[in-house]
Every structure is written in structure tokens, then in C-alpha cells.
Design an enzyme around this catalytic site. Structure first.
Site, PDB file in Angstrom:
ATOM      1  N   GLY A 182      -1.334   2.440  -2.457  1.00 20.52           N
ATOM      2  CA  GLY A 182      -2.676   2.984  -2.484  1.00 20.52           C
ATOM      3  C   GLY A 182      -3.818   2.152  -1.959  1.00 20.52           C
ATOM      4  O   GLY A 182      -4.932   2.673  -1.844  1.00 20.52           O
ATOM      5  N   GLY A 199      -4.442   0.850   1.057  1.00 18.77           N
ATOM      6  CA  GLY A 199      -4.712   0.883   2.490  1.00 18.77           C
ATOM      7  C   GLY A 199      -5.999   1.624   2.838  1.00 18.77           C
ATOM      8  O   GLY A 199      -6.433   2.542   2.126  1.00 18.77           O
ATOM      9  N   CYS A 249      -5.247   5.279   3.395  1.00 21.75           N
ATOM     10  CA  CYS A 249      -4.328   5.844   2.400  1.00 21.75           C
ATOM     11  C   CYS A 249      -5.151   6.542   1.319  1.00 21.75           C
ATOM     12  O   CYS A 249      -6.153   5.994   0.847  1.00 21.75           O
ATOM     13  CB  CYS A 249      -3.475   4.744   1.787  1.00 21.75           C
ATOM     14  SG  CYS A 249      -2.372   5.327   0.472  1.00 21.75           S
TER      15      CYS A 249
END
Length: 346
Positions: free
Chosen positions: A180, A182, A185
Site C-alpha cells: 500500500g 506506493g 497504489c
């Protein structure tokens, strides 16, 4: 249901406390590392930064550019077999370039065919899934390690110590850590799942190093200082996506917006990626990534100098003559604000 009361931290929540140093210049700092991988027994020497296996980041051009500075690349998995063979057979045998794959049967069949034709030139493999907590993923790790005992295997992603230990005991040399964090993301928003990246690195590094394994911190770095924090927290490698995006070496579309050149950048679980490679978002799932337009940044070289210079600078502030010493000399202090942005953001 239960709630863990311990506070978990991200890069933005801490700074590195300076310490006395005998270093007089950043040029005295060695930011390379030497490793012997626990299963493949291959040796590694280089700067332990890896370009992410995203289709606009993990490109052949990126791999060649980073290799000139002894950095690594995890190639994206959408290259054709002939392209991969041509690329890998032209590499030096000790180049730390990772072949990337998922865990489906077509992924494995393609890998077998390329390995059969590559005459031993593929030595590093990245097995990449969004959720490293499934039985299917663990079974796949056992299968690939059993069939290819000599490869250096990086696999993930996970964020907890117990799964890091299970992967290392199952044959993984480098565990990829991050769910999570990124920049493109959206898993934390869509699924409500994740773990603050700094705490994930600290906990997974502790678990891995107890078993002589290694970890790669994947995601969440937005500046060179974040890389320094990741290495200070115990990461053996750091994987970058967004920080390398927008450059000539990225296989990304350039568009013009209001007279400014922009490059497309998207997550590999985004609608854009699934439309491109899977015929759209499957009916049983949701997109867990997004697409953004970034300023076109030209050649990678200047950005790379900023990244490597920042890590060297962090080492000088704590007296670490080698990158290896950074985690031993790091003390984090919790903060509520990192930057003075009264005159705007840098």
C-alpha cells in the site's frame, strides 16, 4: 477482531538524529554493499537500489542506465520471450537484473522456456504478487525453489515478521516488503489494508536477519531522505518506482498539457494496466492503482545523482563510512513536521 495498540510509523513520522563523525566529505562514503544470498549462494556487490518491475520503470533502457552505476532493475513481466532472451544473453553473468513473474501457470511455463534457452544467464528472479499471504503464493515459492535451486529469488509482498520468516524458510533469498505505500497504489483506500512502511521494514528486517535472509523495501520513498531512512531501518535493498518515473529510460507515453510535456505513470493494479494487459478489470475485482501525469524529467542521470548523493549525505551525518554501518548508527526521532514550507514546497 482486535486492535494493536503499538504505534506504527511511516517515513514522514521520523527523522534521523545526527551523531558525531570523523568524515570530512561525502566522497568518503561507500554506499555499495556485499552480500552472499542464503539459498543461491551467489555473491552480490553493488548499490542496493532496484528499479521496480512496473512496465514504465522496469525497462531494458532503465536496466542498462542503472547498471552503469551498479544499481539493479526488476524487469517488468510483459516483455516477450525473444526480447528477454536477447537481453539476458547479452548481460555479464554477475549482473543483478531480475526476471519478474507472477504465480500463474502461464507465467511459470514462460519462465521455463526462457530459462531453457538462456543458457544459465538468468540468475535473479522476482516473484511479485500484491498479496503474499496466500497458500498459492507459498506453494509457488516452494515449486520454483525446488526446480531452480541456483537462482537468487526475491519474492513478496508482505509486511509482517511471521510471513517474512515463512518465505525465507521456504527458499526466498530476498523478501519484498510493502503493501500500500506506493505513489500510484490505492490498496489502502480500496481495500483498507496495509502497514506503515517504516515499521514494516523494521519488523521484517529483524525477522529476516535472524534467519540470515534479506529484505527489499518496496514503495513509499518520495525523496532521497526516505531511502536513507529505509536503509537506516534495516532494509538490505530499496525498490523505487515513482522516484524513477518520468525519465527518458521509462517506456511511457509523453503527452502535452498546456504546453508542458508530461509522462504517464500508473500502478500495475490500475485500470490502465489491466486494460492494457488483461482486457479490462475482471468482474470480481476492483482497480487498486491509479494513473497520473508527471512532468517529463529528461535523462535519468541527474535524478540518480540526487538520490545517491542524498544517501551519502545521510551517512556523513551519523558517521557511517559505509552504507553497511548506517542501520547501526541510526536513531530515529519522532516528529510532527519535517519541512518548513512557508515559501512553498521544494
Amino acid at each position: 477482531m482486535r486492535i494493536e495498540q503499538d504505534i506504527k510509523l511511516d517515513f514522514k513520522d521520523v527523522l534521523i538524529r545526527p551523531k558525531r563523525s570523523t568524515l570530512t566529505s561525502r566522497s568518503e562514503v561507500d554506499i555499495s554493499r556485499d552480500y552472499v544470498f542464503p539459498y543461491s549462494r551467489k555473491t552480490y556487490h553493488g548499490i542496493p537500489i532496484i528499479a521496480a518491475n512496473m512496465d514504465t520503470i522496469g525497462t531494458f533502457a532503465m536496466a542498462r542506465a542503472l547498471a552503469r552505476h551498479t544499481l539493479s532493475t526488476a524487469l517488468h513481466k510483459h516483455y516477450g520471450e525473444a526480447e528477454l532472451l536477447d537481453f539476458f544473453t547479452a548481460l555479464p553473468k554477475d549482473a543483478a537484473i531480475f526476471y519478474s513473474m507472477g504465480i500463474t501457470k502461464p507465467d511459470f511455463d514462460k519462465f521455463r522456456r526462457v530459462m531453457d534457452s538462456a543458457d544459465g544467464t538468468i540468475g535473479h528472479v522476482c516473484v511479485d504478487v500484491a498479496n503474499g499471504y496466500t497458500k498459492a503464493f507459498i506453494r509457488f515459492i516452494h515449486q520454483i525453489r525446488g526446480e531452480f535451486p541456483a537462482i537468487t529469488l526475491m519474492a513478496g509482498n508482505v509486511v509482517t515478521g511471521e510471513m517474512t520468516e515463512e518465505l525465507i524458510l521456504g527458499g526466498v533469498d530476498i523478501v519484498k516488503v510493502g503493501i500500500g505505500p506506493g505513489s500510484v497504489c490505492t490498496t489502502r483506500k480500496v481495500a483498507g489494508v496495509g502497514y506503515p512502511q517504516l515499521s514494516a521494514i523494521i519488523e521484517c528486517a529483524d525477522a529476516a536477519h535472524g534467519l540470515r535472509g534479506l529484505i527489499c523495501a518496496d514503495g513509499g520513498c518520495t525523496s532521497p531522505g526516505d531511502l536513507a531512512k529505509a536503509f537506516g531501518a534495516g532494509a538490505d535493498f530499496v525498490m523505487l518506482g515513482g522516484m524513477l518515473a518520468g525519465h527518458d529510460e521509462c517506456a511511457a507515453e509523453i503527452v502535452e498539457v498546456d504546453g508542458q510535456r508530461k509522462m504517464r505513470f500508473y500502478g500495475m493494479s490500475s485500470r490502465e494496466a489491466m486494460n492494457k494487459y488483461a482486457g479490462g478489470v475482471a468482474g470480481h475485482r476492483a482497480s487498486e492503482g491509479k494513473e497520473v501525469l508527471l512532468d517529463y524529467r529528461g535523462p535519468l542521470e541527474n535524478t540518480l545523482q540526487d538520490i545517491l548523493g542524498g544517501v551519502r549525505s545521510a551517512c556523513t551525518y551519523v558517521g557511517a563510512r559505509k552504507l553497511k554501518e548506517l542501520s547501526k548508527r541510526t536513531t530515529f526521532v519522532r516528529v510532527t513536521q519535517q519541512l518548513n514550507e512557508v515559501f512553498g514546497t521544494a
